[in-house]
Design a protein around this motif. Structure first.
Motif, short mmCIF file in Angstrom:
data_model
loop_
_atom_site.label_atom_id
_atom_site.label_comp_id
_atom_site.label_asym_id
_atom_site.label_seq_id
_atom_site.Cartn_x
_atom_site.Cartn_y
_atom_site.Cartn_z
N GLY A 98 10.68 65.14 9.14
CA GLY A 98 10.79 64.87 7.70
C GLY A 98 9.52 64.26 7.15
N LYS A 99 8.92 63.31 7.87
CA LYS A 99 7.68 62.69 7.40
C LYS A 99 6.55 63.72 7.32
CE LYS A 99 8.57 57.97 8.99
NZ LYS A 99 8.13 56.88 9.89
N LEU A 100 6.41 64.54 8.40
CA LEU A 100 5.34 65.55 8.40
C LEU A 100 5.53 66.54 7.25
CD1 LEU A 100 5.07 66.23 12.24
CD2 LEU A 100 3.42 65.02 10.79
N PHE A 101 6.78 66.95 7.02
CA PHE A 101 7.03 67.88 5.93
C PHE A 101 6.71 67.24 4.58
CE2 PHE A 101 9.82 69.58 2.64
CZ PHE A 101 9.51 70.93 2.73
N THR A 102 7.08 65.97 4.40
CA THR A 102 6.79 65.28 3.14
C THR A 102 5.29 65.16 2.91
OG1 THR A 102 8.85 64.02 3.35
CG2 THR A 102 7.17 63.14 1.87
N MET A 103 4.56 64.83 3.96
CA MET A 103 3.11 64.69 3.84
C MET A 103 2.46 66.04 3.55
SD MET A 103 2.52 62.02 7.01
CE MET A 103 0.73 62.16 6.90
N SER A 104 2.98 67.11 4.14
CA SER A 104 2.38 68.44 3.94
C SER A 104 2.56 68.95 2.52
CB SER A 104 2.97 69.43 4.93
OG SER A 104 4.35 69.66 4.64
N TYR A 109 7.81 66.94 -2.22
CA TYR A 109 9.12 67.08 -1.57
C TYR A 109 9.30 65.88 -0.63
CZ TYR A 109 9.70 71.91 -3.14
OH TYR A 109 9.86 73.03 -3.89
N LEU A 110 10.46 65.26 -0.66
CA LEU A 110 10.75 64.12 0.20
C LEU A 110 11.92 64.49 1.11
CD1 LEU A 110 10.31 61.21 1.06
CD2 LEU A 110 11.87 60.50 -0.77
N LEU A 111 11.66 64.50 2.43
CA LEU A 111 12.68 64.84 3.42
C LEU A 111 12.81 63.66 4.37
CD1 LEU A 111 14.55 66.98 4.67
CD2 LEU A 111 12.60 67.81 5.97
N VAL A 199 20.98 63.89 6.05
CA VAL A 199 19.64 64.38 5.73
C VAL A 199 19.49 64.35 4.22
CG1 VAL A 199 18.07 66.33 5.82
CG2 VAL A 199 19.52 65.83 7.78
N SER A 200 18.49 63.62 3.71
CA SER A 200 18.28 63.46 2.27
C SER A 200 17.01 64.22 1.87
CB SER A 200 18.14 61.98 1.91
OG SER A 200 17.89 61.83 0.53
N ILE A 201 17.15 65.09 0.87
CA ILE A 201 16.04 65.93 0.40
C ILE A 201 15.87 65.70 -1.10
CG2 ILE A 201 15.15 68.27 0.16
CD1 ILE A 201 16.93 69.05 2.54
N THR A 202 14.62 65.42 -1.51
CA THR A 202 14.29 65.25 -2.93
C THR A 202 13.27 66.33 -3.32
OG1 THR A 202 14.65 62.87 -2.77
CG2 THR A 202 13.42 63.68 -4.69
#
Length: 580
Positions: A98-104, A109-111, A199-202
């Motif tokens: 989730g952190k890697l996806f958010t940073m990318s 997008y916040l996962l 799992v929280s997705i923004t």
């Protein structure tokens, strides 16, 4: 001079001006309506698209989570079979992904992973996520979505998907509570199937919203251009083909009004209706010349006819006023009745059903407390529970009856497997029948295919009939549900039969009326609201079907419901289903 100005001010507006005003108003309304509908449709499409995207992201993270969970033996055991915990477990990998996806995504997008009573303060849920956990616990939901304001004047789409504990999760989150797991944290003593987190997705909505705005502006611009060209062309046509010839006719009629009955009348051009009007004006001028000598007599005749017509019009206006008054009184009475019905529904729903539900819940808690109670206490609480169930059933029947009669009943289109349906409706009836010493049977014909109808309403119909059959059948009796299919009429046929007390012939005619029971004696041995069969009949009719009854006093009754259904193109059941 002043009189001339006053007449000029009262002169009607030209036809072209009225046409332009009317078409502009219509065009503006149509553009606004279409633009609003288009915007709403695109907004709904955006929500569906973002929900689908969030679900894909959630499933991707869940797949990574499940992979690490499944590979824990391979990760933590060395080649020689020695257990060596590597510190790589499912929640750590899920949060890292989730952190890697958010940073990318530059934090657009916040996962993230969140849970109640988290082990890490970074996993503490926010208000939206707490609301999601409440929905998971109270409503049995598996996902929770919505649009929120991020505090900077921008909207964001939030998605929260529940994570349920499995067997492999028990190593870290199971029992005994307080024992340290392999990661060094205390176990919570949770069980399989509990909600372990979410799992929280923004997701930002700026890109989608700008596309919707741009599409709406382009659409409105196109329609404005189209309507402008259309109105301009039609206005030019009216000027040349309609208003021009009419102006010429106006001048000719004006000359005739000043006494020049031989004034020339221009042709009406290529429009047949105006040409006919011009010919009529010419004929009128000839007739006026012939009838000029007897003008006063004709004027008197026309005046008398006009006065009579006015008198008739006044009479009609008076009749119309009286009719309007009656209609207003009827509307007021209808509004009062609707308000009365609404108040009844509100009272039943809040003041009766809610306390009854609470009473039943407290009785269940009392029974489950495990404490020793006296026989008198148990009997009292059993009576409270039984009478509360009876009263709650009455309230629910009244509410359903109000919905059906008010026309607010919404008909669903569910896929119905007759075998599943039979098992569902028989499940709550069998324990009740067993308590009364009544046997039950259920048969589904192999000719019944998969069909479409309203599952919930059919369940209410059959549930009411089965409940009545058990109620009016003494110990040692038998209640039977049979489901068949009429292929010719495409009808689902549901029959509920019993060998109970039966119904007297003189009571069969009104058995489906409200507040009517087969046993209308003073003692009313079989208690009830008398709404069950009436509700069955009205619900069946709302589905387009019917209900019939056959009964012999002292031998039992058979209630048959026929409901039209839509057949699904699949093979029917291969063998009989018997749920006895």
């Amino acid at each position: 001079m002043g009189e001339r100005l006053e007449k000029s001010a009262r002169r009607p507006r030209p036809l072209a001006v009225q046409y332009i005003a009317l078409m502009t108003l219509i065009g503006a309304v149509l553009i606004a309506l279409y633009g609003w509908c288009s915007y709403q449709e695109q907004a709904q499409s955006m929500e569906r698209q973002m929900l689908a995207e969030a679900r894909v992201l959630e499933k991707s993270v869940r797949a990574t989570w499940d992979f690490i969970d499944h590979e824990q033996p391979n990760i933590n055991y060395d080649r020689d079979g020695t257990y060596n915990f590597k510190g790589l477990y499912c929640s750590l990998v899920g949060k890292s992904v989730g952190k890697l996806f958010t940073m990318s995504t530059d934090y657009q997008y916040l996962l993230r992973y969140t849970r109640l009573n988290p082990r890490n303060v970074m996993d503490e849920p926010d208000d939206f996520e707490r609301a999601a956990f409440a929905a998971f616990e109270n409503e049995g939901a598996t996902e929770y979505t919505g649009f929120v304001d991020n505090g900077e004047g921008k909207r964001e789409f939030r998605y929260v998907g529940a994570i349920y504990l499995t067997d492999t999760c028990m190593e870290c989150h199971g029992g005994p509570a307080g024992e340290l797991d392999v990661t060094g944290f205390e176990k919570e003593g949770m069980s399989v199937g509990d909600i372990g987190g979410a799992v929280s997705i923004t997701m930002p909505t700026d890109l989608y919203q700008s596309a919707i705005d741009r599409s709406t502006i382009l659409m409105i611009g196109f329609f404005l251009l189209f309507l402008t060209a259309t109105f301009g062309g039609s206005l030019l046509f009216f000027r040349r083909k309609v208003t021009g010839p009419l102006t010429n006719l106006e001048e000719a009629v004006g000359e005739m009004g000043r006494g020049n009955l031989k004034a020339p009348v221009a042709d009406g051009g290529s429009v047949s209706e105006i040409s006919a009007l011009a010919q009529g004006v010419k004929s009128m001028a000839g007739e006026l010349g012939e009838l000029y000598a007897t003008l006063e007599e004709k004027v008197d005749t026309r005046t008398r006819m006009y006065r009579e017509a006015n008198e008739m019009l006044e009479e009609q206006r008076g009749a119309l006023a009286r009719a309007n008054a009656l209609l207003e009184r009827a509307n007021e009475k209808l509004a009062e009745e609707n308000e009365y019905r609404t108040n009844i529904v509100a009272i039943l729903s809040h003041e009766l059903r809610t306390p009854l539900t609470s009473i039943l819940a407290f009785v269940d808690l009392w029974e489950a407390s495990g404490e020793q109670h006296s026989r008198e206490s148990r009997e009292c609480f059993e009576k409270i529970k039984r009478q509360s169930h009876v009263l709650l059933e009455m309230v629910n029947n009244v509410l359903d009856m109000v919905r059906v009669e008010s026309g607010t009943l919404e008909i669903a289109d569910d896929v119905i497997d007759a075998v599943d349906f039979a098992a569902t409706v028989m499940a709550p009836i069998e324990p009740l029948a067993a308590q009364r010493g009544v046997g039950t049977a259920c048969e589904v014909s192999p000719a019944v295919p998969l069909v479409r109808s309203d599952w919930a309403q059919l369940e209410k119909i059959v549930g009411n009939l089965l409940s009545n059959a058990v109620k009016f059948t003494d110990a040692g009796g038998r209640v039977r549900l049979a489901i068949d299919f009429d292929e010719v009429a495409s009808m689902l046929v549901l029959s509920v039969s019993d060998d109970g007390i039966g119904i007297a012939p003189d009571r069969l005619e009104g058995i489906f009326d409200r507040f009517v029971q087969a046993d209308a004696s003073i003692s009313r041995k079989y208690r009830g609201s008398g709404l069950g069969l009436s509700l069955v009949k009205k619900t069946a009719e709302a589905l387009g079907g019917s209900v019939a009854v056959e009964s012999v006093l002292g031998q039992g009754s058979v209630f048959t419901v026929r409901v039209p259904v839509t057949v699904i193109d699949e093979e029917g059941l291969d063998e009989d289903f018997d749920c006895r």
